[in-house]
Design a protein around this motif. Structure first.
Motif, PDB file in Angstrom:
ATOM      1  N   ALA A 292      -2.021  -2.909   1.168  1.00  0.00           N
ATOM      2  CA  ALA A 292      -2.998  -3.951   0.842  1.00  0.00           C
ATOM      3  C   ALA A 292      -4.403  -3.464   1.198  1.00  0.00           C
ATOM      4  CB  ALA A 292      -2.672  -5.225   1.620  1.00  0.00           C
ATOM      5  N   PRO A 293      -5.427  -3.932   0.456  1.00  0.00           N
ATOM      6  CA  PRO A 293      -6.803  -3.460   0.697  1.00  0.00           C
ATOM      7  C   PRO A 293      -7.258  -3.582   2.145  1.00  0.00           C
ATOM      8  CG  PRO A 293      -6.705  -4.685  -1.355  1.00  0.00           C
ATOM      9  CD  PRO A 293      -5.344  -4.810  -0.726  1.00  0.00           C
ATOM     10  N   ILE A 294      -6.915  -4.666   2.820  1.00  0.00           N
ATOM     11  CA  ILE A 294      -7.352  -4.842   4.210  1.00  0.00           C
ATOM     12  C   ILE A 294      -6.717  -3.792   5.133  1.00  0.00           C
ATOM     13  CG2 ILE A 294      -5.535  -6.527   4.823  1.00  0.00           C
ATOM     14  CD1 ILE A 294      -7.755  -7.982   6.463  1.00  0.00           C
ATOM     15  N   ILE A 295      -5.475  -3.393   4.839  1.00  0.00           N
ATOM     16  CA  ILE A 295      -4.794  -2.357   5.627  1.00  0.00           C
ATOM     17  C   ILE A 295      -5.380  -0.989   5.304  1.00  0.00           C
ATOM     18  CG2 ILE A 295      -2.578  -1.293   6.183  1.00  0.00           C
ATOM     19  CD1 ILE A 295      -2.842  -4.172   7.138  1.00  0.00           C
TER      20      ILE A 295
ATOM     21  N   GLY B 294       4.660  -1.699   5.527  1.00  0.00           N
ATOM     22  CA  GLY B 294       4.162  -0.440   4.969  1.00  0.00           C
ATOM     23  C   GLY B 294       2.999   0.129   5.763  1.00  0.00           C
ATOM     24  N   GLY B 295       2.066  -0.745   6.164  1.00  0.00           N
ATOM     25  CA  GLY B 295       0.925  -0.283   6.951  1.00  0.00           C
ATOM     26  C   GLY B 295       1.332   0.252   8.302  1.00  0.00           C
TER      27      GLY B 295
ATOM     28  N   MET C 156       0.908   4.027   9.921  1.00  0.00           N
ATOM     29  CA  MET C 156       0.373   4.274  11.268  1.00  0.00           C
ATOM     30  C   MET C 156       1.337   5.125  12.083  1.00  0.00           C
ATOM     31  SD  MET C 156      -1.095   0.474  12.132  1.00  0.00           S
ATOM     32  CE  MET C 156      -2.241  -0.347  11.025  1.00  0.00           C
ATOM     33  N   LEU C 157       2.626   4.843  11.947  1.00  0.00           N
ATOM     34  CA  LEU C 157       3.636   5.607  12.679  1.00  0.00           C
ATOM     35  C   LEU C 157       3.674   7.054  12.196  1.00  0.00           C
ATOM     36  CD1 LEU C 157       5.943   5.841  14.682  1.00  0.00           C
ATOM     37  CD2 LEU C 157       7.486   4.908  12.937  1.00  0.00           C
ATOM     38  N   ALA C 158       3.582   7.251  10.880  1.00  0.00           N
ATOM     39  CA  ALA C 158       3.599   8.610  10.335  1.00  0.00           C
ATOM     40  C   ALA C 158       2.404   9.418  10.849  1.00  0.00           C
ATOM     41  CB  ALA C 158       3.596   8.558   8.806  1.00  0.00           C
TER      42      ALA C 158
END
Length: 234
Positions: free
Chosen positions: A166-169, A137-138, A142-144
């Motif tokens: 996720a919070p870190i992402i 998902g992250g 980034m790709l979008a």
């Protein structure tokens, strides 16, 4: 740079946006926050030409863009990263980025921008031949964002970039948003994550039931008791 003046948008008989007015200056990060269904995504769609106005006016660098279609608005310098990312899942990372440059024809400049995107998102370089639908998902977010940057926008519209991550992402994505802004791109950020959005933005607008309820310096709004009650407590 961007000015919305009393815009109204309807979905059938539903009055989705009610006399919305906001301004974004060149170089800013401005956030539009509010609860689910408040009208945040509709506002971005109106700016990018995906939703037509019933009334009101949208100007970009002094030019009325109400009647323009989506490709024409992209050519003027506005890119939209939609909610849910909307990548081309059956195309490779590289092919998705190429789609972002569809309005451009200078191959050397496009090549430089590929390098810039891969510098900003090293994981995309590692996965450039991978099918986009197989990314995390992250990585898809980034790709979008990378795809939108390939059109060299003056203004980028980001719709819920933290959703489902996720919070870190989320921290990484918001750090990248700041980097994008520092490199010269103005940002309009739509978010339900009020804390993150207000910490990264210069100014904020709070939208509720299709109307702007509050606006001002994001750091002052962050400590405003009305906002805490409405959005930050539960």
């Amino acid at each position: 740079m961007l000015e919305l003046s009393n815009i109204n948008v309807y979905y059938g008989g539903v009055h989705a946006l009610k006399n919305i007015s906001l301004k974004i200056k060149e170089g800013e990060i401005v956030t539009l926050i509010g609860a689910n269904g408040a009208g945040k995504s509709t506002t971005l769609k109106a700016i990018s030409g995906m939703e037509k106005l019933r009334s009101g006016e949208i100007k970009f660098n002094g030019e009325d863009i109400n009647s323009l279609n989506v490709p024409s608005i992209v050519k003027l310098g506005i890119s939209h990263v939609p909610e849910g990312r909307r990548i081309f899942s059956k195309m490779s990372v590289m092919e998705n980025l190429e789609m972002g440059a569809y309005i451009r024809d200078h191959k050397e400049d496009i090549k430089k921008d590929f390098e810039n995107i891969f510098s900003l998102f090293p994981r995309l370089f590692e996965r450039k031949s991978q099918m986009a639908g197989t990314l995390s998902g992250g990585e898809q977010q980034m790709l979008a964002i990378g795809r939108a940057l390939m059109s060299r926008p003056k203004l980028i519209l980001l719709d819920e970039p933290s959703m489902g991550l996720a919070p870190i992402i989320v921290k990484e994505i918001f750090s990248i948003i700041k980097d994008i802004n520092k490199s010269g791109t103005t940002v309009l950020l739509v978010e339900q994550n009020a804390n993150m959005a207000l910490n990264v933005a210069d100014r904020a607008y709070i939208i509720r039931n299709g109307e702007i309820e509050m606006e001002g310096n994001s750091k002052k709004i962050l400590v405003d008791e009305r906002l805490k009650k409405a959005y930050l407590e539960g």
